[in-house]
Scaffold this motif. Structure first.
Motif, short mmCIF file in Angstrom:
data_model
loop_
_atom_site.label_atom_id
_atom_site.label_comp_id
_atom_site.label_asym_id
_atom_site.label_seq_id
_atom_site.Cartn_x
_atom_site.Cartn_y
_atom_site.Cartn_z
N PRO A 202 22.32 22.76 -35.56
CA PRO A 202 22.25 24.05 -34.85
C PRO A 202 22.09 25.22 -35.83
CG PRO A 202 24.53 23.35 -35.07
CD PRO A 202 23.68 22.24 -35.64
N LEU B 202 26.08 25.71 -31.30
CA LEU B 202 26.93 24.57 -30.97
C LEU B 202 28.35 25.05 -30.76
CD1 LEU B 202 27.38 21.42 -30.88
CD2 LEU B 202 27.96 21.62 -33.32
N TYR C 250 27.37 27.89 -35.00
CA TYR C 250 28.40 27.16 -34.26
C TYR C 250 29.61 28.05 -34.06
CZ TYR C 250 31.23 26.39 -38.46
OH TYR C 250 32.01 26.57 -39.57
N THR D 245 19.82 28.04 -31.56
CA THR D 245 20.80 27.10 -31.03
C THR D 245 22.21 27.46 -31.50
OG1 THR D 245 20.39 25.59 -32.89
CG2 THR D 245 19.17 25.19 -30.85
N ILE E 271 21.44 20.68 -28.57
CA ILE E 271 20.86 21.27 -29.79
C ILE E 271 19.44 20.75 -30.01
CG2 ILE E 271 21.12 21.56 -32.29
CD1 ILE E 271 23.18 23.10 -30.37
#
Length: 178
Positions: A162, A135, A165, A133, A123
């Protein structure tokens, strides 16, 4: 390779290759005291002109069921400690590798996503390179850690947050299939 002889004085007598100008530390399941001695000898002989390069600083590698093994970062730290100098890290979170790829291929950071399971490498690299990003929570990072960084006033900790996710990479594959 084994140490040449029974005593430390013997260990420093082994010949060194005169062409060596860098010590690279990567994942090595056969890392040994003998290799650590050789790395230090090359770095001392070459001084600052002998590069110390590490592939990454991952301290542990997660395995199924919550188990883990030491990661490359442990080996890098051993050589750094012996040499009393810091390695140049070419892997995550350093942007070196991304810059190499971007120089060879037409990479648009606005259309690129960094997917990973570690905040301090995956990240952080994505955020350092201005990528989106994502995760995945199947690795070493927990959602509580993300929230702690998110709630912090520290700019360095904010770089570990991030954009998105998922619980598992399988969740991402399902969305990509749609």
């Amino acid at each position: 390779a084994a140490l040449p002889g029974p005593a430390p004085a013997d260990w420093v007598q082994a010949p060194l290759d005169p062409a060596v100008r860098a010590v690279l530390v990567g994942f090595d399941e056969h890392f040994s005291y003998a290799k650590l001695c050789q790395a230090l000898r090359y770095l001392l002989r070459g001084g600052p002109d002998c590069l110390l390069v590490g592939t990454n600083r991952d301290h542990r590698l997660p395995l199924e069921g919550g188990a883990a093994i030491p990661g490359t970062g442990c080996l890098v730290k051993a050589v750094e400690t012996a040499a009393q100098r810091e390695a140049f890290i070419v892997g995550k979170p350093n942007r070196f590798m991304f810059d190499c790829v971007a120089s060879e291929f037409d990479v648009d950071p606005k259309r690129t996503i960094m997917v990973g399971d570690r905040l301090d490498t995956d990240i952080l690299m994505g955020n350092n390179c201005h990528l989106t990003t994502l995760l995945t929570l199947t690795g070493v990072t927990t959602l509580d850690e993300v929230r702690g960084h998110q709630d912090s006033d520290c700019p360095a900790r904010k770089l570990l947050v991030p954009d998105y996710y998922v619980d598992s990479i399988a969740d991402l594959l399902q969305v990509l299939g749609e």
